[in-house]
Design an enzyme around this catalytic site. Structure first.
Site, short mmCIF file in Angstrom:
data_model
loop_
_atom_site.label_atom_id
_atom_site.label_comp_id
_atom_site.label_asym_id
_atom_site.label_seq_id
_atom_site.Cartn_x
_atom_site.Cartn_y
_atom_site.Cartn_z
N ASN A 18 0.84 -1.21 0.00
CA ASN A 18 0.00 0.00 0.00
C ASN A 18 0.87 1.26 0.00
O ASN A 18 0.40 2.34 0.31
CB ASN A 18 -0.94 0.00 1.21
CG ASN A 18 -0.17 0.08 2.53
OD1 ASN A 18 1.06 0.06 2.54
ND2 ASN A 18 -0.89 0.14 3.63
N ASP A 19 2.16 1.09 -0.30
CA ASP A 19 3.11 2.20 -0.41
C ASP A 19 3.58 2.73 0.96
O ASP A 19 4.39 3.65 1.00
CB ASP A 19 2.55 3.38 -1.23
CG ASP A 19 3.24 3.48 -2.57
OD1 ASP A 19 4.03 2.57 -2.89
OD2 ASP A 19 3.03 4.48 -3.28
N ASN A 20 3.01 2.21 2.04
CA ASN A 20 3.49 2.66 3.35
C ASN A 20 4.93 2.18 3.55
O ASN A 20 5.31 1.12 3.06
CB ASN A 20 2.62 2.09 4.48
CG ASN A 20 1.26 2.75 4.53
OD1 ASN A 20 0.87 3.45 3.61
ND2 ASN A 20 0.54 2.51 5.60
N LYS A 64 19.14 36.73 -17.98
CA LYS A 64 18.32 35.59 -18.41
C LYS A 64 16.92 35.74 -17.81
O LYS A 64 16.79 36.03 -16.63
CB LYS A 64 18.96 34.28 -17.90
CG LYS A 64 18.17 33.04 -18.26
CD LYS A 64 18.65 31.82 -17.49
CE LYS A 64 18.04 31.76 -16.11
NZ LYS A 64 18.43 30.58 -15.34
N ARG A 83 13.00 34.02 -17.42
CA ARG A 83 12.12 32.86 -17.57
C ARG A 83 10.71 33.39 -17.49
O ARG A 83 10.30 33.91 -16.46
CB ARG A 83 12.40 31.89 -16.41
CG ARG A 83 12.08 30.45 -16.67
CD ARG A 83 12.29 29.66 -15.40
NE ARG A 83 13.66 29.35 -15.10
CZ ARG A 83 14.29 28.25 -15.54
NH1 ARG A 83 13.67 27.38 -16.27
NH2 ARG A 83 15.54 28.03 -15.20
N ASP A 111 26.85 27.99 -11.50
CA ASP A 111 25.45 27.99 -11.07
C ASP A 111 25.33 27.10 -9.84
O ASP A 111 26.21 26.27 -9.56
CB ASP A 111 24.55 27.48 -12.20
CG ASP A 111 23.22 28.22 -12.22
OD1 ASP A 111 22.85 28.82 -11.20
OD2 ASP A 111 22.54 28.16 -13.26
C1 R5P Z 1 18.08 29.35 -11.38
O1 R5P Z 1 17.63 30.21 -10.67
C2 R5P Z 1 19.13 28.38 -10.91
O2 R5P Z 1 20.24 29.00 -10.38
C3 R5P Z 1 19.53 27.47 -12.04
O3 R5P Z 1 20.00 28.23 -13.13
C4 R5P Z 1 18.37 26.67 -12.45
O4 R5P Z 1 17.87 26.01 -11.33
C5 R5P Z 1 18.71 25.65 -13.50
O5 R5P Z 1 17.52 25.05 -13.91
P1 R5P Z 1 17.42 24.39 -15.36
O6 R5P Z 1 18.64 23.52 -15.51
O7 R5P Z 1 16.14 23.59 -15.31
O8 R5P Z 1 17.37 25.47 -16.37
#
Ligand code: R5P
Length: 314
Positions: free
Chosen positions: A38-40, A193, A195, A220
Site C-alpha cells: 500500500n506504499d506505506n 536571463k 524565464r 550555477d
Molecule cells: C536558477 O535560478 C538556478 O540558479 C539554475 O540556473 C536553475 O535552477 C537551473 O535550472 P534548469 O537547468 O532547469 O534550467
C-alpha cells in the site's frame, strides 16, 4: 558534546554517505526499510541509538517525495528510540527553488520542508548551497549551510585557465558567481536571463561584462533540466567566447538535461556528488565529479565535538 556518533543513510544518499563514513573512520549504522504494497514505509533502526548523537543523511533525488518521507520517518524513528540529538544532513535540499512567493496563491515549499524536518524531530540541519541563503532562516532549529566553493575553486585554480571570465547565468546568481570571481581573482560577466513561464526555455537578453575571445566559466548552484545552461552556452558563443566551461554544485540533471548538456559541447562540466549521478556519469563527456564527502565529514565531526564549523564556510 562528545556523544557517540552514529551515521545513518536514507536510500538516495547512500553513495555519498558511504564516503562520509569512510572519511569519519566509521561505518553506516544499520537500519531496515520495508515498503508495503500500500506504499506505506516502515523504518526499523537496528542499532542502539539511546543517548547517541545521530546524523541521518538524505538528499533530494527521484523519487523525491518517497525520499522526503523516508527522511521524516527515519528522523522520527531515531528520535523515539531515544537519541540524544538528531541532525538531518541534506546535501541537496528538497524544493530549494520554491523559496519565495513570486506568484499569488502558491506555497513557499522550501519553508514547508523546514517545518516538516523540525516537526519530525530533527534538532539540527546540515545542508549545502541552498538556492537562496535566506532559506536557512526558514528553520527554527539550528541550520548550518556548507559551501562547495572552496572545493570547486581549488580544482579550477589548478587548471590555470588563461584569459578567463566567470559568468553568472542570471541576475539572481550574480552575487554567488561574484564570490567565485573574487576567490579566483577573475573578472565577472552577468547574463540577463529571463524565464517567462514554468518551462525549460529561459531566454538570454543581454550581457553585462566582456566575454569576447575569453574562456567563459559558467557558475550555477544547480543544473536541473539543463535549459538555462543550454541557453547560456548558446548566448556565450554568440557573444564570441572562445571556450565555455561550466560548474555547478548540485547536478540534478532531470528531464532532457543529458541531451542538452551533450549538445552544448562544453569544454568541461564540473559538478559535485551532492546528488547521485548513477549511469548519467557515463553519458556526459568531459564530466568531472568532485566529492563533498570530506567537507561533510569535517562538519559532522565538528558538530559532534562541539567545535566551531565556521572555518568550513570560508
Ligand atoms: C536558477 O535560478 C538556478 O540558479 C539554475 O540556473 C536553475 O535552477 C537551473 O535550472 P534548469 O537547468 O532547469 O534550467
Amino acid at each position: 558534546m562528545r556523544d557517540r556518533l552514529l551515521l545513518f543513510s536514507c536510500t538516495a544518499a547512500e553513495e555519498l554517505a558511504q564516503k562520509i563514513a569512510e572519511a569519519l573512520g566509521t561505518h553506516l549504522a544499520e537500519r531496515e526499510l520495508v515498503q508495503f504494497s500500500n506504499d506505506n514505509l516502515k523504518v526499523k533502526i537496528l542499532e542502539n541509538v539511546r543517548e547517541a548523537d545521530v546524523f541521518i543523511l538524505q538528499t533530494a533525488a527521484p523519487p523525491l517525495h518517497d525520499g522526503i518521507m523516508e527522511l521524516l520517518i527515519m528522523v522520527d524513528a531515531v528520535k523515539h528510540a531515544s537519541a540524544r540529538r538528531v541532525t538531518a544532513v541534506v546535501p541537496y535540499y528538497p524544493y530549494t527553488r520554491s523559496d519565495k512567493k513570486d506568484e499569488p496563491r502558491i506555497s513557499i515549499t522550501a519553508r514547508l520542508m523546514a517545518d516538516l524536518i523540525a516537526a519530525a524531530g530533527a534538532d539540527r540541519v546540515l545542508t549545502m548551497n541552498l538556492h537562496s541563503p535566506q532559506i536557512q532562516g526558514f528553520f527554527k532549529i539550528p541550520a548550518d549551510q556548507l559551501d562547495a566553493a572552496p572545493i570547486l575553486c581549488d580544482y579550477l585554480r589548478k587548471k590555470n585557465l588563461v584569459n578567463a571570465v566567470i559568468v553568472a547565468p542570471d541576475a539572481g546568481s550574480a552575487k554567488r558567481a561574484g564570490s567565485y570571481a573574487t576567490r579566483l581573482n577573475l573578472p565577472l560577466a552577468i547574463l540577463d536571463k529571463r524565464r517567462t513561464a514554468d518551462d525549460e526555455s529561459p531566454e538570454v537578453l543581454a550581457v553585462i561584462g566582456d566575454v569576447k575571445g575569453k574562456t567563459a566559466l559558467v557558475l550555477d548552484d544547480e543544473i536541473s533540466t539543463g535549459g538555462s545552461l543550454q541557453e547560456t552556452v548558446a548566448a556565450l558563443r554568440r557573444l564570441g567566447a572562445s571556450e565555455v566551461h561550466a560548474a555547478c554544485v548540485h547536478p540534478v540533471l532531470c528531464g532532457n538535461a543529458i541531451k542538452r548538456i551533450r549538445e552544448a559541447r562544453l569544454e568541461e562540466l564540473i559538478v559535485t556528488d551532492t546528488v547521485p549521478l548513477g549511469e548519467k556519469k557515463d553519458q556526459i563527456e568531459n564530466l568531472c565529479v568532485l566529492s563533498v564527502a570530506g567537507l561533510f565529514a569535517d562538519a559532522i565531526r565538528s558538530i559532534n565535538q562541539g567545535e566551531s564549523v565556521s572555518a568550513l564556510f570560508r
